[in-house]
Scaffold this motif. Structure first.
Motif, PDB file in Angstrom:
ATOM      1  N   ARG A 248       0.876  -1.173   0.000  1.00 55.11           N
ATOM      2  CA  ARG A 248       0.000   0.000   0.000  1.00 55.11           C
ATOM      3  C   ARG A 248       0.912   1.221   0.000  1.00 55.11           C
ATOM      4  O   ARG A 248       1.893   1.273   0.751  1.00 55.11           O
ATOM      5  CB  ARG A 248      -0.903   0.019   1.228  1.00 55.11           C
ATOM      6  CG  ARG A 248      -1.840   1.217   1.208  1.00 55.11           C
ATOM      7  CD  ARG A 248      -2.834   1.203   2.331  1.00 55.11           C
ATOM      8  NE  ARG A 248      -3.682   2.384   2.251  1.00 55.11           N
ATOM      9  CZ  ARG A 248      -4.513   2.742   3.195  1.00 55.11           C
ATOM     10  NH1 ARG A 248      -4.645   2.003   4.284  1.00 55.11           N
ATOM     11  NH2 ARG A 248      -5.240   3.835   3.056  1.00 55.11           N
ATOM     12  N   HIS A 249       0.604   2.205  -0.836  1.00 54.22           N
ATOM     13  CA  HIS A 249       1.474   3.382  -0.898  1.00 54.22           C
ATOM     14  C   HIS A 249       1.676   3.971   0.492  1.00 54.22           C
ATOM     15  O   HIS A 249       0.828   3.861   1.374  1.00 54.22           O
ATOM     16  CB  HIS A 249       0.930   4.427  -1.874  1.00 54.22           C
ATOM     17  CG  HIS A 249      -0.327   5.107  -1.416  1.00 54.22           C
ATOM     18  ND1 HIS A 249      -0.346   6.075  -0.432  1.00 54.22           N
ATOM     19  CD2 HIS A 249      -1.612   4.946  -1.806  1.00 54.22           C
ATOM     20  CE1 HIS A 249      -1.586   6.497  -0.245  1.00 54.22           C
ATOM     21  NE2 HIS A 249      -2.374   5.818  -1.059  1.00 54.22           N
TER      22      HIS A 249
ATOM     23  N   SER B 185       3.686  -0.106 -10.366  1.00 59.62           N
ATOM     24  CA  SER B 185       3.068   0.934  -9.556  1.00 59.62           C
ATOM     25  C   SER B 185       1.763   1.412 -10.180  1.00 59.62           C
ATOM     26  O   SER B 185       1.626   1.449 -11.403  1.00 59.62           O
ATOM     27  CB  SER B 185       4.024   2.132  -9.458  1.00 59.62           C
ATOM     28  OG  SER B 185       3.399   3.230  -8.842  1.00 59.62           O
ATOM     29  N   SER B 186       0.858   1.810  -9.316  1.00 62.27           N
ATOM     30  CA  SER B 186      -0.276   2.599  -9.782  1.00 62.27           C
ATOM     31  C   SER B 186       0.310   3.837 -10.462  1.00 62.27           C
ATOM     32  O   SER B 186       1.358   4.328 -10.047  1.00 62.27           O
ATOM     33  CB  SER B 186      -1.123   3.026  -8.578  1.00 62.27           C
ATOM     34  OG  SER B 186      -1.960   4.109  -8.897  1.00 62.27           O
TER      35      SER B 186
ATOM     36  N   CYS C 154       2.346   6.402  -5.270  1.00 66.43           N
ATOM     37  CA  CYS C 154       2.738   4.996  -5.421  1.00 66.43           C
ATOM     38  C   CYS C 154       4.133   4.884  -6.020  1.00 66.43           C
ATOM     39  O   CYS C 154       4.960   4.098  -5.548  1.00 66.43           O
ATOM     40  CB  CYS C 154       1.715   4.234  -6.273  1.00 66.43           C
ATOM     41  SG  CYS C 154       0.197   3.832  -5.382  1.00 66.43           S
TER      42      CYS C 154
ATOM     43  N   ASP D 128       4.600   1.770 -14.487  1.00 67.90           N
ATOM     44  CA  ASP D 128       3.196   2.027 -14.166  1.00 67.90           C
ATOM     45  C   ASP D 128       2.333   0.897 -14.698  1.00 67.90           C
ATOM     46  O   ASP D 128       2.599   0.351 -15.776  1.00 67.90           O
ATOM     47  CB  ASP D 128       2.720   3.335 -14.808  1.00 67.90           C
ATOM     48  CG  ASP D 128       3.260   4.569 -14.097  1.00 67.90           C
ATOM     49  OD1 ASP D 128       3.891   4.419 -13.028  1.00 67.90           O
ATOM     50  OD2 ASP D 128       3.046   5.673 -14.612  1.00 67.90           O
TER      51      ASP D 128
ATOM     52  N   LEU E 119      -3.464  -1.131 -11.196  1.00 66.02           N
ATOM     53  CA  LEU E 119      -3.169  -0.755  -9.817  1.00 66.02           C
ATOM     54  C   LEU E 119      -3.721   0.618  -9.459  1.00 66.02           C
ATOM     55  O   LEU E 119      -3.594   1.064  -8.321  1.00 66.02           O
ATOM     56  CB  LEU E 119      -1.659  -0.800  -9.582  1.00 66.02           C
ATOM     57  CG  LEU E 119      -1.013  -2.169  -9.789  1.00 66.02           C
ATOM     58  CD1 LEU E 119       0.507  -2.044  -9.813  1.00 66.02           C
ATOM     59  CD2 LEU E 119      -1.464  -3.151  -8.727  1.00 66.02           C
TER      60      LEU E 119
ATOM     61  N   LEU F  46      -7.090  -7.479 -11.917  1.00 60.79           N
ATOM     62  CA  LEU F  46      -5.871  -7.502 -11.113  1.00 60.79           C
ATOM     63  C   LEU F  46      -5.670  -8.881 -10.495  1.00 60.79           C
ATOM     64  O   LEU F  46      -4.553  -9.403 -10.469  1.00 60.79           O
ATOM     65  CB  LEU F  46      -5.923  -6.429 -10.021  1.00 60.79           C
ATOM     66  CG  LEU F  46      -4.720  -6.361  -9.080  1.00 60.79           C
ATOM     67  CD1 LEU F  46      -3.406  -6.200  -9.844  1.00 60.79           C
ATOM     68  CD2 LEU F  46      -4.905  -5.245  -8.076  1.00 60.79           C
TER      69      LEU F  46
ATOM     70  N   CYS G 147       2.665  -1.813  -6.109  1.00 63.72           N
ATOM     71  CA  CYS G 147       2.258  -0.754  -5.187  1.00 63.72           C
ATOM     72  C   CYS G 147       0.932  -0.167  -5.653  1.00 63.72           C
ATOM     73  O   CYS G 147       0.798   0.265  -6.805  1.00 63.72           O
ATOM     74  CB  CYS G 147       3.319   0.342  -5.111  1.00 63.72           C
ATOM     75  SG  CYS G 147       2.948   1.569  -3.825  1.00 63.72           S
ATOM     76  N   THR G 148      -0.038  -0.170  -4.739  1.00 61.27           N
ATOM     77  CA  THR G 148      -1.373   0.295  -5.075  1.00 61.27           C
ATOM     78  C   THR G 148      -1.988   1.033  -3.893  1.00 61.27           C
ATOM     79  O   THR G 148      -1.283   1.460  -2.977  1.00 61.27           O
ATOM     80  CB  THR G 148      -2.241  -0.884  -5.582  1.00 61.27           C
ATOM     81  OG1 THR G 148      -3.462  -0.372  -6.124  1.00 61.27           O
ATOM     82  CG2 THR G 148      -2.508  -1.901  -4.493  1.00 61.27           C
ATOM     83  N   HIS G 149      -3.296   1.133  -3.895  1.00 61.75           N
ATOM     84  CA  HIS G 149      -4.049   1.942  -2.936  1.00 61.75           C
ATOM     85  C   HIS G 149      -4.846   1.053  -1.990  1.00 61.75           C
ATOM     86  O   HIS G 149      -5.192  -0.083  -2.327  1.00 61.75           O
ATOM     87  CB  HIS G 149      -4.981   2.880  -3.697  1.00 61.75           C
ATOM     88  CG  HIS G 149      -4.254   3.705  -4.705  1.00 61.75           C
ATOM     89  ND1 HIS G 149      -3.756   4.950  -4.419  1.00 61.75           N
ATOM     90  CD2 HIS G 149      -3.891   3.434  -5.983  1.00 61.75           C
ATOM     91  CE1 HIS G 149      -3.136   5.430  -5.489  1.00 61.75           C
ATOM     92  NE2 HIS G 149      -3.195   4.526  -6.456  1.00 61.75           N
TER      93      HIS G 149
ATOM     94  N   ILE H 111      -7.997  -0.483  -3.423  1.00 62.77           N
ATOM     95  CA  ILE H 111      -7.741  -1.600  -4.344  1.00 62.77           C
ATOM     96  C   ILE H 111      -7.404  -2.859  -3.547  1.00 62.77           C
ATOM     97  O   ILE H 111      -7.886  -3.950  -3.856  1.00 62.77           O
ATOM     98  CB  ILE H 111      -6.617  -1.257  -5.339  1.00 62.77           C
ATOM     99  CG1 ILE H 111      -7.066  -0.131  -6.272  1.00 62.77           C
ATOM    100  CG2 ILE H 111      -6.188  -2.484  -6.143  1.00 62.77           C
ATOM    101  CD1 ILE H 111      -8.280  -0.448  -7.113  1.00 62.77           C
TER     102      ILE H 111
END
Length: 155
Positions: free
Chosen positions: A6-7, A50-51, A56, A73, A77, A86, A101-103, A106
């Motif tokens: 998670r970022h 990465s998102s 991210c 990217d 994500l 995903l 790396c995402t949120h 998500i």
């Protein structure tokens, strides 16, 4: 095995005047991003995804420097991505050795999707702190083995 991140902390949305996709990490977030290097020491990382958001990408940059990789990217994500696509990506060969790396939203949607597909050990909604990491080992299962690591501040 792959890693879901998670970022790191990016400050409050309400205090950011620009587009949310451009919101950068806070000083705490930069510390968490550098802590990610220590958290993943000894884990073989071959690819960084990465998102397409600044926070991210910035979360993965210290790791990218440490392991000599670039951050790519990945639209699946992004904060508005759908978890089913995903989920399929994470079960393909592209995921092995990758850090994604995402949120939080998500990760929550992905966990709910996994639970609906019979993965009882998927993390509960809201279980991943900013800068937190999930280690997912699909080679040990099914079901996959999951291990959570809370953010480690640099230092």
């Amino acid at each position: 095995m792959f890693v879901l991140v998670r970022h790191a902390h990016a400050g409050e949305k309400k205090k950011w005047d620009g587009p949310d996709a451009d919101r950068p990490l806070s000083p705490l977030g930069h510390d968490q991003a550098h802590g990610l290097v220590a958290a993943l020491r000894g884990i073989e990382i071959a690819t960084l995804f990465s998102s397409p958001t600044t926070r991210c990408r910035q979360t993965l940059l210290p790791l990218a420097e440490a392991v000599g990789l670039r951050v790519a990217d990945h639209p699946l994500l992004a904060p508005d991505a759908t978890p089913d696509e995903l989920f399929a990506l994470l079960h393909g060969p592209e995921a092995d050795g990758a850090a994604f790396c995402t949120h939080g939203e998500i990760l929550n949607a992905l966990a709910e999707f996994a639970r609906s597909r019979g993965a009882p050990d998927a993390p509960p909604s809201g279980a991943t702190a900013k800068g937190g990491v999930w280690f997912v080992d699909c080679g040990a299962g099914p079901p996959p083995t999951l291990r959570y690591l809370a953010p480690i501040p640099a230092g």
